[in-house]
Design a protein around this motif. Structure first.
Motif, PDB file in Angstrom:
ATOM      1  N   SER A 206      -5.553   7.891  11.441  1.00 31.58           N
ATOM      2  CA  SER A 206      -4.162   8.285  11.648  1.00 31.58           C
ATOM      3  C   SER A 206      -3.328   8.020  10.394  1.00 31.58           C
ATOM      4  O   SER A 206      -2.438   8.806  10.063  1.00 31.58           O
ATOM      5  CB  SER A 206      -3.547   7.645  12.902  1.00 31.58           C
ATOM      6  OG  SER A 206      -3.990   6.354  13.098  1.00 31.58           O
ATOM      7  N   TYR A 207      -3.672   6.939   9.666  1.00 27.53           N
ATOM      8  CA  TYR A 207      -2.902   6.684   8.436  1.00 27.53           C
ATOM      9  C   TYR A 207      -3.304   7.625   7.314  1.00 27.53           C
ATOM     10  O   TYR A 207      -2.471   8.006   6.495  1.00 27.53           O
ATOM     11  CB  TYR A 207      -2.993   5.218   8.036  1.00 27.53           C
ATOM     12  CG  TYR A 207      -2.060   4.426   8.892  1.00 27.53           C
ATOM     13  CD1 TYR A 207      -0.725   4.297   8.542  1.00 27.53           C
ATOM     14  CD2 TYR A 207      -2.472   3.918  10.112  1.00 27.53           C
ATOM     15  CE1 TYR A 207       0.160   3.644   9.366  1.00 27.53           C
ATOM     16  CE2 TYR A 207      -1.603   3.261  10.950  1.00 27.53           C
ATOM     17  CZ  TYR A 207      -0.278   3.122  10.572  1.00 27.53           C
ATOM     18  OH  TYR A 207       0.602   2.495  11.400  1.00 27.53           O
ATOM     19  N   ARG A 208      -4.581   7.982   7.295  1.00 34.30           N
ATOM     20  CA  ARG A 208      -4.990   9.002   6.323  1.00 34.30           C
ATOM     21  C   ARG A 208      -4.207  10.285   6.589  1.00 34.30           C
ATOM     22  O   ARG A 208      -3.664  10.905   5.663  1.00 34.30           O
ATOM     23  CB  ARG A 208      -6.489   9.275   6.461  1.00 34.30           C
ATOM     24  CG  ARG A 208      -6.985  10.371   5.535  1.00 34.30           C
ATOM     25  CD  ARG A 208      -8.328  10.907   5.982  1.00 34.30           C
ATOM     26  NE  ARG A 208      -8.238  11.458   7.344  1.00 34.30           N
ATOM     27  CZ  ARG A 208      -9.262  11.912   8.034  1.00 34.30           C
ATOM     28  NH1 ARG A 208     -10.469  11.879   7.511  1.00 34.30           N
ATOM     29  NH2 ARG A 208      -9.105  12.395   9.250  1.00 34.30           N
ATOM     30  N   ASP A 209      -4.086  10.662   7.865  1.00 33.52           N
ATOM     31  CA  ASP A 209      -3.412  11.908   8.202  1.00 33.52           C
ATOM     32  C   ASP A 209      -1.913  11.849   7.874  1.00 33.52           C
ATOM     33  O   ASP A 209      -1.337  12.827   7.406  1.00 33.52           O
ATOM     34  CB  ASP A 209      -3.627  12.241   9.688  1.00 33.52           C
ATOM     35  CG  ASP A 209      -5.105  12.513   9.989  1.00 33.52           C
ATOM     36  OD1 ASP A 209      -5.890  12.660   9.024  1.00 33.52           O
ATOM     37  OD2 ASP A 209      -5.471  12.555  11.175  1.00 33.52           O
ATOM     38  N   ARG A 210      -1.313  10.690   8.134  1.00 33.37           N
ATOM     39  CA  ARG A 210       0.100  10.532   7.754  1.00 33.37           C
ATOM     40  C   ARG A 210       0.270  10.713   6.253  1.00 33.37           C
ATOM     41  O   ARG A 210       1.231  11.324   5.792  1.00 33.37           O
ATOM     42  CB  ARG A 210       0.618   9.146   8.140  1.00 33.37           C
ATOM     43  CG  ARG A 210       0.792   8.919   9.623  1.00 33.37           C
ATOM     44  CD  ARG A 210       1.006   7.436   9.911  1.00 33.37           C
ATOM     45  NE  ARG A 210       2.315   6.979   9.476  1.00 33.37           N
ATOM     46  CZ  ARG A 210       3.373   6.919  10.261  1.00 33.37           C
ATOM     47  NH1 ARG A 210       3.284   7.307  11.516  1.00 33.37           N
ATOM     48  NH2 ARG A 210       4.528   6.496   9.801  1.00 33.37           N
TER      49      ARG A 210
ATOM     50  N   PRO B 157      -8.479  11.480  -1.415  1.00 33.19           N
ATOM     51  CA  PRO B 157      -9.158  10.184  -1.641  1.00 33.19           C
ATOM     52  C   PRO B 157      -8.178   9.016  -1.517  1.00 33.19           C
ATOM     53  O   PRO B 157      -8.498   7.983  -0.934  1.00 33.19           O
ATOM     54  CB  PRO B 157      -9.678  10.303  -3.083  1.00 33.19           C
ATOM     55  CG  PRO B 157      -9.644  11.753  -3.410  1.00 33.19           C
ATOM     56  CD  PRO B 157      -8.579  12.372  -2.573  1.00 33.19           C
ATOM     57  N   LEU B 158      -6.970   9.208  -2.038  1.00 26.68           N
ATOM     58  CA  LEU B 158      -5.953   8.167  -1.958  1.00 26.68           C
ATOM     59  C   LEU B 158      -5.514   7.963  -0.510  1.00 26.68           C
ATOM     60  O   LEU B 158      -5.313   6.838  -0.047  1.00 26.68           O
ATOM     61  CB  LEU B 158      -4.752   8.594  -2.816  1.00 26.68           C
ATOM     62  CG  LEU B 158      -3.936   7.489  -3.465  1.00 26.68           C
ATOM     63  CD1 LEU B 158      -4.823   6.583  -4.301  1.00 26.68           C
ATOM     64  CD2 LEU B 158      -2.834   8.091  -4.335  1.00 26.68           C
ATOM     65  N   ALA B 159      -5.385   9.063   0.208  1.00 28.39           N
ATOM     66  CA  ALA B 159      -4.981   8.995   1.616  1.00 28.39           C
ATOM     67  C   ALA B 159      -6.044   8.262   2.437  1.00 28.39           C
ATOM     68  O   ALA B 159      -5.723   7.450   3.300  1.00 28.39           O
ATOM     69  CB  ALA B 159      -4.751  10.402   2.169  1.00 28.39           C
TER      70      ALA B 159
ATOM     71  N   THR C 122      -0.241  14.340   5.156  1.00 31.45           N
ATOM     72  CA  THR C 122       0.946  15.094   5.552  1.00 31.45           C
ATOM     73  C   THR C 122       2.094  14.863   4.564  1.00 31.45           C
ATOM     74  O   THR C 122       2.883  15.755   4.280  1.00 31.45           O
ATOM     75  CB  THR C 122       1.397  14.682   6.976  1.00 31.45           C
ATOM     76  OG1 THR C 122       0.302  14.853   7.859  1.00 31.45           O
ATOM     77  CG2 THR C 122       2.582  15.505   7.453  1.00 31.45           C
ATOM     78  N   ALA C 123       2.156  13.644   4.032  1.00 29.26           N
ATOM     79  CA  ALA C 123       3.199  13.315   3.058  1.00 29.26           C
ATOM     80  C   ALA C 123       2.833  13.808   1.653  1.00 29.26           C
ATOM     81  O   ALA C 123       3.539  13.507   0.691  1.00 29.26           O
ATOM     82  CB  ALA C 123       3.434  11.806   3.039  1.00 29.26           C
TER      83      ALA C 123
ATOM     84  N   VAL D   3       0.848  -1.197   0.000  1.00 30.55           N
ATOM     85  CA  VAL D   3       0.000   0.000   0.000  1.00 30.55           C
ATOM     86  C   VAL D   3       0.882   1.246   0.000  1.00 30.55           C
ATOM     87  O   VAL D   3       0.650   2.211  -0.729  1.00 30.55           O
ATOM     88  CB  VAL D   3      -0.935   0.004   1.241  1.00 30.55           C
ATOM     89  CG1 VAL D   3      -1.632   1.351   1.390  1.00 30.55           C
ATOM     90  CG2 VAL D   3      -1.964  -1.109   1.139  1.00 30.55           C
ATOM     91  N   ASP D   4       1.926   1.192   0.809  1.00 29.84           N
ATOM     92  CA  ASP D   4       2.853   2.315   0.925  1.00 29.84           C
ATOM     93  C   ASP D   4       3.518   2.646  -0.426  1.00 29.84           C
ATOM     94  O   ASP D   4       3.569   3.794  -0.835  1.00 29.84           O
ATOM     95  CB  ASP D   4       3.925   1.930   1.944  1.00 29.84           C
ATOM     96  CG  ASP D   4       4.374   3.129   2.745  1.00 29.84           C
ATOM     97  OD1 ASP D   4       3.505   3.898   3.181  1.00 29.84           O
ATOM     98  OD2 ASP D   4       5.592   3.298   2.907  1.00 29.84           O
TER      99      ASP D   4
END
Lengths: 356, 356
Positions: free
Chosen positions: B112-116, B125-127, B119-120, A182-183
């Protein structure tokens, strides 16, 4: 991963594995029936998704177990069936993550529920979401089933603990591999060849080769050096298999592989092949075609030519052969008895033949 | 389901449960570390999502176990911790299904992974998809953890088999309940009160009340009539609890419940309250507001007034009280010792007080 050329291994005992799976599905359906009739559909859908597979992971369990002298086929068939259910769980959840509704040309769990919903007049986005929701739940049931089957396989206390440990490691490895995958898909930069090899090892090779082989060996009461050697064998042949699979995904003949050779290019699947090609000057002229949802046959042919011209195809084939050789080496370890070597040698040959 | 008013039960032993959970997270993080440093984040994220909960399900295991004479707190704490991990797994996957990125005002695993990802620099939508993908994987790990903890609790062979059976039933019930819930949300017609009660029983009450109480009783070596009575108690009090929870979701004071009383109305959550209101003429004037993503405070107030005027609030409160009374009855069963009755009585009182 497809495995139609590895069906030479341990086929004799597979009917027992299917009996165990049938039993699990029947118990699950009976339990589901207590919760209302509609819910039985989830179990049926999982069962359809499990039917007709090549039982590749069960074959690995049985090959190790029987070639190492194990004789209790009932116990082994249950552990073997657990790895098939684990495989079902992981692909059902992988399809959710990849937003896939089709597998091997037929609707998967998400796809069949999406189709039921659209037939009932539900608009498509909602129907797709419903399909994915049911698939999340269905995968959970299959995952729970894998633990249950190992738990009730009938192994002694110590062995059972070790089998659960191996299963746990396999689930964690698959989770780590899925996470890495996924990353990768979120970043513009291409991951390195090493990163991709590690991802493929974790995501697929571990639970498909290393874990089932080691589970079969533990169950047969093999020594630690033997179990370790089978782990090394499984890791290397598993990586080799995945690299070949990725090459076939781009260069395979559709009539032979049974799957489109444009799909991987169109979705921008990051593989060893592509990671290597992306470091070469030939890539510059075709970079924009890779991952283009509108990629047509001509574009795919241009991409294939550039990948081949860059030397990436040869590189990937040599890398696969290198991992297959390391797998041979592991089989040559003194801790691996001749019976096990004979049983597993066809696996290496099958992978190497695919590289040609 | 929130449970801040049920923390009266079995609190003394909870530190042992937290020790077991800490141990599981540490082993999981160590295993994750072997797969690469990034992957440790999944375990950390799961751990954050498990931290600070009221440990309601562990309380049920321990209340049954200790009040029925069980003395091996180490074994009981592991089974109790398994139900907390199961809860984590189910809410993480439920949030994927509901596309929720927040729980109790803080980012959940998906969030939290959406936010990471954002942030990147990953587009939203992908986040979001990334967040949900990681949550699918994280839920799998927690589910596997629940099986592992029961498996290694240290119970004797026969008891272990029964505990796994209870866990399996709980997972299947939750899956069936989730399936029913997804199904309801796709149809225009309102499900009946009975259908909603059954869905809530399967989706939440079973794994939160019935299963942990029965697991504690089995572990304590209780007789079948006692185990059955605790199952009946758990089912009824669990349903009562959910109905009250749904009433509070609409009529609760935000300052007290800690959650918005507009959210359930805005998302069109189908509850006993709404199913009953929808059969009344008062519903006709407000029907269009229910499930409206743009519902404001005024609209919510109009909906609340119509629901109250229709008698649905009273109906739901009486229904909850009725289920709570059935729970009392189960506790009054001769097979339930006084010690267990004393331990569980506060649960009934807490639920009944919430109905006021």
């Amino acid at each position: 991963m497809d495995s139609h050329d590895l069906v030479v291994v341990a086929g004799r005992r597979l009917p027992r594995v299917d009996e165990v799976l049938d039993g699990w599905f029947e118990v699950a359906a009976a339990r589901a029936g207590r919760f209302g009739s509609r819910y039985v559909h989830i179990i049926e859908s999982l069962r359809r998704n499990t039917a007709g597979g090549k039982r590749f992971r069960p074959r690995m369990v049985l090959a190790a177990y029987e070639s190492l002298g194990g004789t209790d086929i009932d116990v082994a068939a249950r552990v073997a069936a657990a790895y098939e259910l684990l495989h079902t769980a992981l692909i059902v959840h992988d399809d959710v993550i990849d937003r896939d509704f089709v597998r091997r040309g037929r609707p998967n769990v998400s796809g069949s529920y999406r189709d039921r919903a659209t037939t009932a007049g539900i608009p498509l986005p909602l129907a797709e979401h419903r399909g994915m929701s049911v698939a999340v739940v269905a995968g959970d049931l299959a995952l729970a089933g894998a633990y249950r089957l190992v738990d009730e396989a009938g192994a002694d206390e110590l062995t059972r603990g070790r089998l659960i440990e191996i299963l746990d490691d396999a689930v964690s490895a698959a989770a780590a591999g899925e996470y890495a995958d996924v990353d990768f898909s979120l970043h513009v930069e291409m991951p390195s060849v090493d990163d991709i090899v590690e991802m493929e090892r974790l995501k697929t090779a571990w639970y498909s080769f290393e874990a089932p082989l080691q589970a079969g060996a533990v169950l047969a009461g093999a020594s630690l050096p033997t179990i370790d050697a089978l782990g090394v064998f499984g890791r290397n042949i598993g990586i080799a298999y995945q690299i070949v699979d990725d090459v076939l995904g781009v260069f395979g003949e559709e009539g032979v592989t049974g799957k489109s050779s444009v799909g991987d290019l169109r979705e921008g699947k990051r593989t060893v092949l592509i990671a290597h090609a992306a470091t070469r000057p030939e890539w510059n002229t075709v970079r924009g075609l890779f991952g283009d949802p509108a990629l047509d046959d001509d574009g795919a042919a241009r991409l294939r030519d550039a990948i081949a011209a860059s030397g990436a195809r040869t590189f990937a084939e040599l890398l696969a052969a290198d991992y297959a050789n390391r797998a041979w080496e592991a089989l040559a370890d003194g801790a691996v008895p001749a019976s096990t070597r004979d049983e597993l040698a066809p696996v290496v040959r099958a992978v190497l033949e695919r590289t040609r």
